[in-house]
Design a protein around this motif. Structure first.
Motif: not given
Lengths: 469, 571
Positions: B340, B348, B351, B420, B422
């Motif tokens: 991330a 984050i 995530s 988020t 990734v």
């Protein structure tokens, strides 16, 4: 043999200006003399270890004749002194380029070496005093080497304080003569000496080994060229006081309360110097304060009067001499590179002078007593020897001083070698001689840890020979 | 000779890294792999053998190089080598700055840690233990965190000096530096040096693990260095070494005679627990959160040790599972950072929804550290000492656990809420985190290292009694706290930064000492110089050049001489 190793450099010192007139380079003569003296001292070290006796006496009225004797303690000290002197002389060949005063420089360095060896082997206190004062004259001349007004003032200060202390020692010697009828240490073995005489001796030793309140000449003497500061104020000169302390107080009998007082003042000195080093920004003054602080550790060990204390103290002299000599010599290279002594004006030097940086790190870690460097053993042995009744608070003072040591040395390393560079430094460490010398001392600071059994084994036998084990 | 391999092989390989690392970058990983695998192999081989020892007289009468490998030592060395190997797999696939110095420090640490664990002499142990300062410093400095490296070095050096004093006092009290001899006649706390020796040894052990007040470098290092280092040294090695030394201490001292030993443990532990609990809630960064967990866990460990005064083996098992969980969490944090691009909790969020394996590892590690795995908090018999009537202790630890659990809920929630983006990360990173998570799970379930049978599951925990109810209440209270008060702020209360306080104090002290030095300079140099100058000025003024003045001088002198002579003053 003893006369050769003492008179060789003393007479050699006077030969330096003569031979330089004949076209010989003073640096070469000095290196040759230093090397010969070192080889002789190695021979004497071995001979002392094998039990070979070397004694030289000359009878004079009132028992004031010179008496030189080789024992394991003097053999050990002579070897340390001559080795470090040789390294520093070799370093000087790549550092001292002042044609006008080069001859004078080497003359006094060699004279200093000779007088130091005379002092080491002397068993007659009068002659100890004589050589003691010759070293003071040499140090006066060498500290004021650059001849600026400020330098001369500092040189005079160095001279006056050490001579002032020496006068006390002379009074102590006279007092011993009148109370015991002799100033020959071989006749004073186990003798009871008046406390006042011991006190006078101690004042003299404190002044030479820069212990409070006589310590302030040492940082000021940093105006001298770096090899001089290394020779006089880290590796050799300041060790005179502690060596003579060991020689005298492991021979005569002294009041234990006085010894406890010595340890307390040494502790105070270590703390004050350690604290001052944290505030200081001049690299040579920091290292000088560090020397004062570490000398306190040696006095602590020796003040215990035990075999463990003698071994720890003498080992500390050797290991500290190597590491502190290295630090001063590194400071010289750094000063040449940056043209400043102010550590806040440096930074980022690791990238341009990695060899010096590595040597400095090794020597600093050794002085701080961090394994795997050899300083760990001497620090530990000092603490171990100091664990005796009545030393609780003193022990604590030295623990704090040990913390200070780590702080100011790491701070110096950080400000000099890491961080953002204050200027754009050109790459390169220094001349071959200077870099080789500091690298050798750095490596020795490390290697001595793995070879520690040799000096310790020797010192154990020295302690037995002196009758304390 | 197998016993020498975990110490010497990594050291030789470290020298290889130092020599060839710059010119041949690939050799860094090669040498490190050789060193770590060789050491692990030797550690496993040690288990196949009975008691092993090596003796060499390093320094006459001062330091024998004596190593022993009994059950306790083998366990610790095996744990160290295993952790090193797994973290190496992770490091090899992650981004490391200054690889040469990182891998040099990695091997140096492994060698010295194994040496400290197997040393049969207190001085030798101290030699290896203090030597770890060097690698700690290089690790951090090579990551570019110079001020943190300075801080870490100084804090640990102070802790090591305390340990040095403890070692000297212990040896003086026991009459020997030989560990095997000290164990045969443990020191009484009532001996002249006993209590001080015990206190200083404990302080040295806990300082290495980052207990308060020796903690503040850990959160800084977490922020500024890489996850591999954090998982390796502060989370794993220092934790294992601390429990190892605490285990040793339990054998050096006889604590059965009174409550002093237990009280010392508890007093050393409480500041760590309080500071860490408060700071857990204030963290906005995942690595900072885990860093404070390191501090918290050593506090809890010391507290539990004080409460139960458990044996060395129990302590080591306890320490290993905490180390495994903490390492796993740091490795997970590193994976999240790689995926991330940040470890800030507000960047984050969510995530872990997309990184399922990492999420499982992270949650297992969290659960282990919160002691909820297999309801460990309820059934743990490490609280045996507390069960026997220490009501204040039970209330304190229960309250602490409520806040700890709530803090974990908060972080886990933050990692799952949000969306988020990734990017994929190498499988090997997850593998290492997974191994530690499984190890932590096994240990918390009651797996105990056994020298004869590595794979014995010795579940010793099921000991249901009335205090178990407190455990259930703790979990319920933590859930309620999280729902009602997800981010307790504790007002403006921030625990004091002991390092800063000590720094300020030491600067003030050093200023005072510097002025003392200048004062002595004034007394020795300035004052005499001034007096002499004035005296000589006056004296020179008295040289008037007139005869009468010299005659007067001579008469005064004669008078003084006469008075002294007549009064018998010369005698």
């Amino acid at each position: 043999m003893l006369l050769t190793i003492i008179l060789g450099p003393i007479l050699g010192a006077f030969a330096v200006p003569l031979l330089s007139k004949l076209g010989f380079k003073p640096a070469h003569i000095a290196v040759a003399l230093g090397a010969v003296v070192f080889l002789l001292s190695v021979y004497l070290l071995t001979a002392a270890g094998n039990g070979t006796a070397f004694v030289w006496r000359f009878e004079m009225p009132l028992g004031f004749g010179p008496h030189f004797e080789l024992d394991m303690l003097s053999g050990f000290m002579a070897c340390c002194v001559s080795f470090l002197s040789l390294i520093i002389i070799f370093y000087s060949t790549g550092y001292i380029h002042d044609a006008d005063y080069e001859t004078e420089y080497y003359t006094f360095v060699i004279l200093f070496l000779g007088s130091m060896l005379g002092l080491v082997f002397s068993f007659n206190l009068i002659w100890t005093f004589v050589f003691w004062e010759v070293t003071a004259v040499c140090s006066w001349k060498l500290v004021g080497f650059f001849r600026k007004d400020a330098d001369k003032k500092k040189a005079v200060k160095t001279f006056l304080i050490t001579v002032f202390g020496a006068l006390f020692m002379l009074m102590g010697i006279i007092a011993v003569y009148f109370s015991n009828g002799t100033v020959d240490l071989s006749l004073l073995k186990g003798a009871h000496v008046p406390a006042i005489a011991c006190l006078l001796f101690i004042i003299g030793m404190f002044s030479k080994s820069a212990i409070l309140p006589f310590s302030t000449w040492l940082p000021d003497a940093g105006v001298a060229p770096s090899p001089v500061t290394a020779l006089l104020h880290a590796a050799v000169l300041v060790k005179i006081g502690v060596y003579v302390f060991a020689r005298v107080f492991y021979t005569i009998h002294c009041d234990p309360a006085l010894m406890q007082g010595v340890a307390f003042v040494a502790g105070l000195s270590s703390l004050v110097a350690g604290g001052a080093a944290i505030r200081e920004t001049n690299i040579k003054r920091i290292i000088a304060y560090s020397t004062i602080s570490q000398l306190g550790f040696i006095f602590l060990a020796l003040s215990t009067g035990s075999a463990a204390g003698l071994i720890a103290g003498m080992l500390f002299i050797m290991i500290h001499g190597i590491a502190k000599g290295g630090l001063f010599l590194c400071a010289g290279i750094i000063e040449h590179k940056t043209h400043t002594k102010d550590i806040t004006m440096m930074g980022g030097l690791w990238k341009v002078m990695p060899w010096t940086g590595t040597a400095f790190a090794l020597c600093a870690l050794s002085v701080a007593g961090i394994p795997p460097l050899s300083g760990f053993f001497s620090k530990f042995m000092v603490f171990k020897s100091a664990l005796i009744p009545g030393y609780g608070f003193i022990f604590f003072m030295f623990l704090v001083a040990a913390c200070f040591t780590a702080v100011y040395l790491l701070r110096t390393f950080h400000l000099v070698f890491l961080g953002a560079p204050q200027h754009e430094w050109a790459a390169g460490d220094g001349s071959f001689q200077t870099v080789f010398s500091v690298t050798l001392l750095g490596v020795m600071a490390l290697a001595a840890a793995f070879l520690i059994s040799f000096p310790v084994g020797y010192l154990v036998r020295a302690a037995a020979q002196m009758g304390v084990l | 000779m197998t016993i020498l391999v975990p110490v010497l092989l990594p050291l030789i390989c470290a020298a290889g890294v130092l020599v060839f690392g710059k010119k041949y970058p690939l050799s860094n990983k090669f040498f490190t792999f050789i060193g770590a695998v060789g050491a692990l192999g030797a550690a496993v081989a040690l288990f196949a053998q009975d008691f092993q020892m090596f003796y060499m007289n390093w320094c006459e009468g001062v330091l024998p190089f004596s190593l022993t490998a009994g059950t306790f030592e083998k366990t610790v060395v095996a744990a160290l080598c295993f952790f090193a190997f797994i973290i190496l797999l992770y490091a090899a696939k992650s981004k490391i700055e200054n690889e040469k110095w990182f891998y040099f420090s990695f091997l140096f640490t492994l060698s010295f840690a194994c040496g400290a664990a197997m040393a049969d002499n207190l001085l030798l142990m101290l030699f290896f233990w203090e030597g770890l300062l060097v690698s700690l410093y290089i690790f951090i400095v090579s990551a570019g965190a110079q001020s943190t490296a300075f801080k870490a070095f100084i804090i640990n050096a102070v802790g090591d000096i305390a340990l040095l004093a403890g070692v000297v006092l212990t040896a003086a009290a026991a009459g020997s530096f030989e560990i095997s001899i000290i164990k045969t006649g443990p020191v009484q706390l009532t001996d002249s040096y006993g209590a001080w020796a015990f206190l200083l040894m404990c302080a040295g052990a806990l300082a290495k693990a980052g207990a308060v007040p020796f903690h503040s470098w850990i959160p800084d290092a977490a922020e500024k260095t890489n996850s591999a280092f954090m998982a390796y040294l502060p989370a794993a090695f220092e934790k294992i070494l601390a429990v190892f030394l605490l285990g040793r201490i339990m054998t050096f001292f006889n604590l059965s005679g009174g409550s002093l030993g237990a009280n010392i443990f508890i007093c050393l532990a409480i500041p760590s627990i309080i500071v860490a609990v408060v700071m857990l809630f204030k963290q906005k960064d995942l690595k900072g959160f885990i860093a404070y967990n390191i501090i918290l866990q050593i506090g809890l460990l010391a507290f539990e040790q004080g409460a139960s005064l458990g044996g060395a083996a129990e302590l080591v098992s306890h320490g290993i599972y905490k180390a495994a969980a903490l390492s796993s969490m740091f490795l997970c944090a590193g994976i999240i950072e790689a995926a991330a691009g940040s470890t800030a909790l507000d960047k984050i969020g969510g995530s872990l929804k997309k990184m399922k394996f990492t999420a499982v590892c992270f949650i297992i590690s969290c659960a282990v550290l919160c002691k909820v795995t297999l309801l460990d908090i309820i059934f743990s018999n490490t609280y045996a000492g507390l069960y026997s009537g220490n009501t204040v202790g039970i209330i304190f630890i229960a309250l602490a656990h409520i806040f700890i659990l709530a803090a974990f809920f908060k972080v886990i929630a933050a990692l799952f809420k949000g969306n988020t983006q990734v990017k994929p990360v190498p499988v090997m990173l997850n593998f290492s985190a997974g191994v530690f998570a499984v190890l932590a799970l096994l240990f918390s379930a009651g797996w105990v290292f056994d020298a004869r049978n590595l794979f014995v599951l010795e579940h010793a925990h099921f000991n249901f009694n009335w205090v178990s109810g407190v455990g259930i209440a703790v979990i319920l209270a933590a859930v309620a706290l999280h729902i009602k008060w997800p981010s307790p702020s504790f007002g403006d209360f921030t625990p004091p930064d002991f390092y800063q306080a000590a720094r300020t104090a030491s600067l003030a002290v050093s200023t005072g000492l510097f002025k003392t030095d200048r004062f002595f300079d004034f007394i020795i140099d300035v004052m005499p110089t001034t007096v002499i100058k004035r005296f000589s000025k006056k004296g020179s003024a008295m040289h008037t050049g007139l005869s009468i003045s010299y005659i007067l001088w001579a008469l005064i002198g004669a008078l003084v001489f006469a008075v002294l002579s007549l009064s018998g003053g010369w005698v």
